[in-house]
Structure formats: C-alpha cells, structure tokens
Design an enzyme around this catalytic site. Structure first.
Site, mmCIF file in Angstrom:
data_model
loop_
_atom_site.group_PDB
_atom_site.id
_atom_site.type_symbol
_atom_site.label_atom_id
_atom_site.label_comp_id
_atom_site.label_asym_id
_atom_site.label_seq_id
_atom_site.Cartn_x
_atom_site.Cartn_y
_atom_site.Cartn_z
ATOM 1 C CB ALA A 156 -0.972 0.141 1.275
ATOM 2 C CD GLU A 228 -7.813 -11.421 4.564
ATOM 3 O OE1 GLU A 228 -8.666 -10.916 4.488
ATOM 4 O OE2 GLU A 228 -6.989 -10.989 4.994
ATOM 5 C CB CYS A 262 -9.939 -7.943 7.296
ATOM 6 S SG CYS A 262 -8.376 -9.171 7.518
HETATM 7 P P1 NDP Z 1 -7.274 -0.915 -1.037
HETATM 8 O O1 NDP Z 1 -7.762 -2.118 -1.180
HETATM 9 O O2 NDP Z 1 -7.270 0.116 -1.870
HETATM 10 O O3 NDP Z 1 -5.567 -1.196 -0.763
HETATM 11 C C1 NDP Z 1 -5.034 -2.393 -0.656
HETATM 12 C C2 NDP Z 1 -4.013 -2.566 -1.582
HETATM 13 O O4 NDP Z 1 -4.560 -2.552 -2.873
HETATM 14 C C3 NDP Z 1 -2.959 -1.555 -1.696
HETATM 15 O O5 NDP Z 1 -1.617 -2.070 -1.886
HETATM 16 C C4 NDP Z 1 -3.363 -0.671 -2.882
HETATM 17 O O6 NDP Z 1 -2.428 0.193 -3.400
HETATM 18 C C5 NDP Z 1 -4.041 -1.762 -3.740
HETATM 19 N N1 NDP Z 1 -4.990 -1.129 -4.835
HETATM 20 C C6 NDP Z 1 -5.923 -0.497 -4.646
HETATM 21 N N2 NDP Z 1 -6.800 -0.349 -5.921
HETATM 22 C C7 NDP Z 1 -6.298 -1.421 -6.574
HETATM 23 C C8 NDP Z 1 -6.468 -1.648 -7.877
HETATM 24 N N3 NDP Z 1 -7.483 -1.172 -8.491
HETATM 25 N N4 NDP Z 1 -5.712 -2.757 -8.318
HETATM 26 C C9 NDP Z 1 -4.796 -3.266 -7.796
HETATM 27 N N5 NDP Z 1 -4.642 -2.718 -6.613
HETATM 28 C C10 NDP Z 1 -5.055 -1.915 -6.017
HETATM 29 O O7 NDP Z 1 -7.571 -0.340 0.423
HETATM 30 P P2 NDP Z 1 -7.637 1.278 1.019
HETATM 31 O O8 NDP Z 1 -6.488 1.447 1.453
HETATM 32 O O9 NDP Z 1 -8.389 1.898 0.078
HETATM 33 O O10 NDP Z 1 -8.723 0.823 2.084
HETATM 34 C C11 NDP Z 1 -10.135 0.875 2.027
HETATM 35 C C12 NDP Z 1 -10.970 -0.239 2.284
HETATM 36 O O11 NDP Z 1 -10.494 -1.532 2.233
HETATM 37 C C13 NDP Z 1 -10.963 -0.288 3.784
HETATM 38 O O12 NDP Z 1 -11.763 0.553 4.433
HETATM 39 C C14 NDP Z 1 -11.267 -1.813 4.095
HETATM 40 O O13 NDP Z 1 -12.779 -1.897 3.796
HETATM 41 C C15 NDP Z 1 -10.851 -2.472 2.874
HETATM 42 N N6 NDP Z 1 -9.441 -3.100 3.538
HETATM 43 C C16 NDP Z 1 -9.434 -4.362 3.714
HETATM 44 C C17 NDP Z 1 -8.316 -4.866 4.528
HETATM 45 C C18 NDP Z 1 -8.139 -6.243 4.817
HETATM 46 O O14 NDP Z 1 -7.271 -6.536 5.541
HETATM 47 N N7 NDP Z 1 -8.995 -7.262 4.261
HETATM 48 C C19 NDP Z 1 -7.169 -4.306 4.624
HETATM 49 C C20 NDP Z 1 -7.313 -2.720 3.891
HETATM 50 C C21 NDP Z 1 -8.339 -2.146 3.402
HETATM 51 P P3 NDP Z 1 -2.587 1.638 -3.126
HETATM 52 O O15 NDP Z 1 -2.278 2.011 -1.671
HETATM 53 O O16 NDP Z 1 -1.501 2.231 -4.034
HETATM 54 O O17 NDP Z 1 -3.791 2.164 -3.523
#
Ligand code: NDP
Length: 454
Positions: A156, A228, A262
C-alpha cells in the site's frame, strides 16, 4: 508523483520516495525470474536456515520494525511489536513444517506408482494493505519462499518504509537478491506486472474493489489468485454466555488496530435477556481504552491510518444515523484536522444503512438485539461478506451446531477470532477465496503435479 510516508498522528511527511522507472521495474522482474531458477533448486534445509535467521532478526530488532509501522500507519506500539513477533513465528512455523507439507503424496491408482509432487510456480505478486503491514506480507512470503517461489511485493502506498524494511530483512537474513523484491510502483502499473510472463500468480489482501479488479486482470491472463478482502464479522452472544468474557473479547476484537482489521468483530448480535447488561459492559470497556501518541506503551488506540479513512468512516456513521440508527456511545471523528476517531456504539441498525450493508473499518461497534439464536444467524448471514465469526455460549455443542450454519471461512467459539500460523485462514462470498497459513496456505502457489508410473 512520489510515494509519501506520512505520520497520521501529526500529519508530518516522514520520507518521500520516487516510483521505480520502467527500466528499474524491468530489472527487478528479470532479477526475480533469474533468482527463481536457482532458488527452486535449493533444499528445504537451506531455505529453513535462512527463514530461521529472518525470524531471529525480526525478534532482535522488533522495536525498530514496530516503530516504522507505528510512525507510518499509527498502530499502537505494543500491538506493533506483537505483530513483528508474530511474523517471526510464521517464519519459524514454515521453516519447520514446509518440507512435511510439500512431501510427495502417494495416490491410489492403477499404476505401479502414482504420486503428487508439489513444485514452485515462480514469481508470485503480492498486493498488500497497510493495516497489518508486516503480518499480511509475511503470512504470504514465508510459505511462498519455503515452497521455492520468489515474492514480489506491491505494498500500500502509505507504508513504503515498512515495504522496504521487509525486503531488507530478507536480504540481511541471507536470502539471495530477487528472492523477495519490493516494488515501489503505483497501482496503474499493476496491469503490466500481472501481464508479464515472468509473474505466475497473484495474491491480494485489501478492499473488494481492488480484489475484483486484480482478479479480472489475472483471470484474463489465466493466472491463479488468492483474495483476502473485507469482512463484517458477526459476533453472537447467547443468553447463557460468560458475559464478562464475551464483552471483553468483543471490545478487544472491535478495537484491535484501532478497528482496522478485516477480522475484527463488527456486528454484535446479542440475545434480548442480556442485551442491556452487554451494552453497558461494552460501553464501559470501550470508554476505558486509552488513546494518545501511538508510540507510548500505554496507548490502546491511535489515529486511523489515514485522514481519508476517518472521514469516510464518519460519513458511514452519519448516513446510518440519519436513517434511524441510534448512537449508544458517542465518539467519532471529532477533530477533522486529525485522523483520530473515538470509539462508538450504534444500535437500531436496519437494512439499507451503510452500518448494515457495508464494512465499517474503524472503531464502531454495531449492536443488534435479537430474540433468539436463529435470528442472530439470519442477520449474520444477511451480508455479502463471509470472513470470520464468533459465538459465545456455555453450550459448546449448540455453539458448534450454530457455527456450521454461519456463512464464513472461520468461526471461533468462546475465543477471539484471529489468524495464526497453524490454522487455515480465508473467506467466502465477497470476502474472497483461497486460504492462507497452515498446510493449506503453502499449497495455494504450487503446481500440484501428478506423476504416474505405468
Ligand atoms: P485498498 O484495497 O485500496 O488497498 C489495498 C492494496 O491494494 C494496496 O496495496 C493498494 O495500493 C492496492 N490497490 C488499490 N486499488 C487497486 C486496484 N484497482 N488494483 C490493484 N491494486 C489496488 O484499500 P484502502 O487502503 O483504500 O482501504 C479501503 C478499504 O479497504 C477499507 O476501508 C477496508 O474496507 C478495506 N481493506 C481491507 C483490508 C483487509 O485486511 N481485508 C485491508 C485494507 C483495507 P495503493 O495503496 O497504492 O492504492
């Protein structure tokens, strides 16, 4: 554009990094691919030795690694140290067990010999979130590397220091360059990386949207994915439960990592006869949680990881309340100039509200008062997510029966839901697919090759 490491506790910019150039990205992928060709030939004993060294380094320098995490995403330092030590534990677990988990398996067949050989795939791309910036990566990397794969991390964007620290600790432990590589790349480079022939599979932990987008890209390339994603885990408290223990576990589960987990319990279904007592205990315990500077040892909850996350959570609460939800404990995003969000409890939650339909990724507990266990199960399953679940009851036989009715990947009875090295972890429905950890996790990214001798 640069990647910025920002302290959410005071909004200071800690460091900035340039994204990789196209040439640097190409070099990294080429290195991972060439390293794989040698790494796959190494013995389990050699891999174990390095993995154990990595565990030692994590433990020795746990405070250092933990502080990076606390500074970048606000995790209270005690919890951050716990996370680093848990990463050491998963390294040790797979150092000791990988060989046994991947031994040839004899199949019953009309052959003189038939067996399954578990062989590595190559470079596996891991797209990881900020909430457990080490644990989510290590629970993928330890089994992947022990199986003979190499790992490529796109972390991230708000945790670049953690991302680089993980690459560094593997190198310090003696893993060859290219065995584990951190790529500082923006999300718009992911398509190119997934399409690259040298990348064989993808794992993502994060939001539903990111998971869906990555699965589409990987599907087009016929590449395996493990996802996940989010959760809105139910936590059921039956009238016969040990109320003290149930309330304490409920609050700890909801508040871990400032509510940004999560598998945090998010929806609490409590049987009517004990509902008032449960709500009171929950309120008292939540109010007792201390906030402050997350670097202080006595801090229970810190700022959320980013300002926008606190703003978004407050919006979900506001819309729910505007539609009839009741505030039982008030808190929230009181100062919009900070990322601090104070614990809240909502009741009277109804379908259509964000609190009912979506994931509330922060310290907001959603309490449903129910007439009986069946209604609790109905509400628990009336959700698009299916990650974890918890049941509290003194009647364990009944608890097990109910556990089988819950649509989720994990159910814990009379204990706090958690992920740990020896047990399979993952979800169903929109919480994703595939499993991590235990023997199941290490078999996700291997070629399960059947060999038949006639
Ligand atoms: P994201 O899902 O956006 O981020 C998680 C990872 O995915 C980061 O490395 C991010 O990169 C990457 N990513 C984001 N969008 C894309 C895409 N379209 N294609 C490929 N990779 C992508 O989480 P957020 O930080 O925006 O958090 C928002 C929500 O996500 C939270 O409120 C929660 O609901 C959920 N979440 C769930 C988690 C879990 O443990 N299951 C963990 C974190 C978030 P980058 O940071 O560069 O955008």
């Amino acid at each position: 554009m640069k990647i910025r490491s920002i302290n959410p506790a005071d909004n200071t910019v800690l460091k900035t990094y340039d994204y990789l150039t196209d040439a640097q990205l190409e070099n990294a992928l080429a290195k991972a691919d060439s390293t794989f060709k040698n790494w796959r030939q190494t013995s389990f004993a050699e891999r174990s030795q390095l993995m154990l060294k990595c565990a030692d380094l994590l433990e020795q320098d746990s405070r250092h690694y933990a502080e990076l995490m606390t500074l970048e995403m606000g995790k209270p330092i005690k919890q951050a140290i716990g996370e680093v030590n848990k990463c050491a534990a998963v390294c040790r677990y797979y150092a000791h067990h990988a060989e046994g988990f991947l031994q040839d398996e004899i199949m019953e067949a009309e052959a003189s010999k038939c067996f399954v050989s578990y062989e590595p795939l190559g470079a596996v791309l891991a797209i990881m979130p900020w909430n457990f910036p080490y644990w989510q990566v290590f629970r993928f990397a330890a089994p992947a590397l022990m199986a003979g794969n190499v790992g490529i991390l796109k972390h991230a964007s708000n945790v670049p220091q953690c991302a680089l620290a993980i690459e560094e600790v593997f190198l310090r432990a003696g893993f060859p360059e290219g065995a584990f590589t951190t790529l500082l790349v923006p999300t718009n480079k992911i398509e190119q990386i997934i399409k690259d022939d040298r990348v064989k599979a993808v794992t993502l932990t994060g939001s539903e949207g990111a998971g869906s987008s990555v699965a589409q890209l990987a599907g087009r390339e016929i590449k395996k994915t493990v996802l996940e994603l989010g959760g809105s885990d139910p936590f059921i408290i039956l009238a016969d439960a040990d109320l003290e223990k149930a309330a304490e576990t409920a609050v700890n589960s909801r508040m871990i990592n400032t509510g940004q987990s999560c598998i945090a319990a998010k929806r609490f279904m409590v049987e009517a006869p004990i509902a008032d007592a449960f709500l009171q205990k929950m309120k008292t315990l939540m109010q007792a949680k201390k906030t402050g500077n997350p670097l202080d040892d006595d801090c229970d909850f810190g700022p959320m990881a980013r300002h926008d996350l606190a703003r978004e959570l407050q919006k979900q609460v506001d819309v729910s309340v505007a539609n009839g939800a009741t505030i039982f404990l008030d808190g929230g995003h009181q100062n919009p100039d900070t990322a601090y969000f104070y614990p809240m409890i909502l009741t009277n939650i109804k379908p259509g509200m964000p609190a009912y339909e979506d994931e509330l990724f922060g310290p907001v507990a959603l309490v449903f008062v129910v007439p009986d266990a069946q209604e609790a199960i109905r509400i628990a399953n009336d959700h698009r997510y299916g990650l974890g679940a918890t049941i509290f009851t003194q009647d364990v036989t009944k608890g097990e029966k109910l556990a089988r009715q819950i649509e989720s990947g994990n159910v814990f009875i009379n204990a706090m839901m958690q992920s740990s090295p020896g047990i399979p972890f993952g979800g169903i429905k929109k919480s994703g697919y595939g499993r991590e950890l235990s023997f199941v996790g290490i078999r996700e990214f291997v070629n399960q090759k059947t060999i038949w001798v006639g």
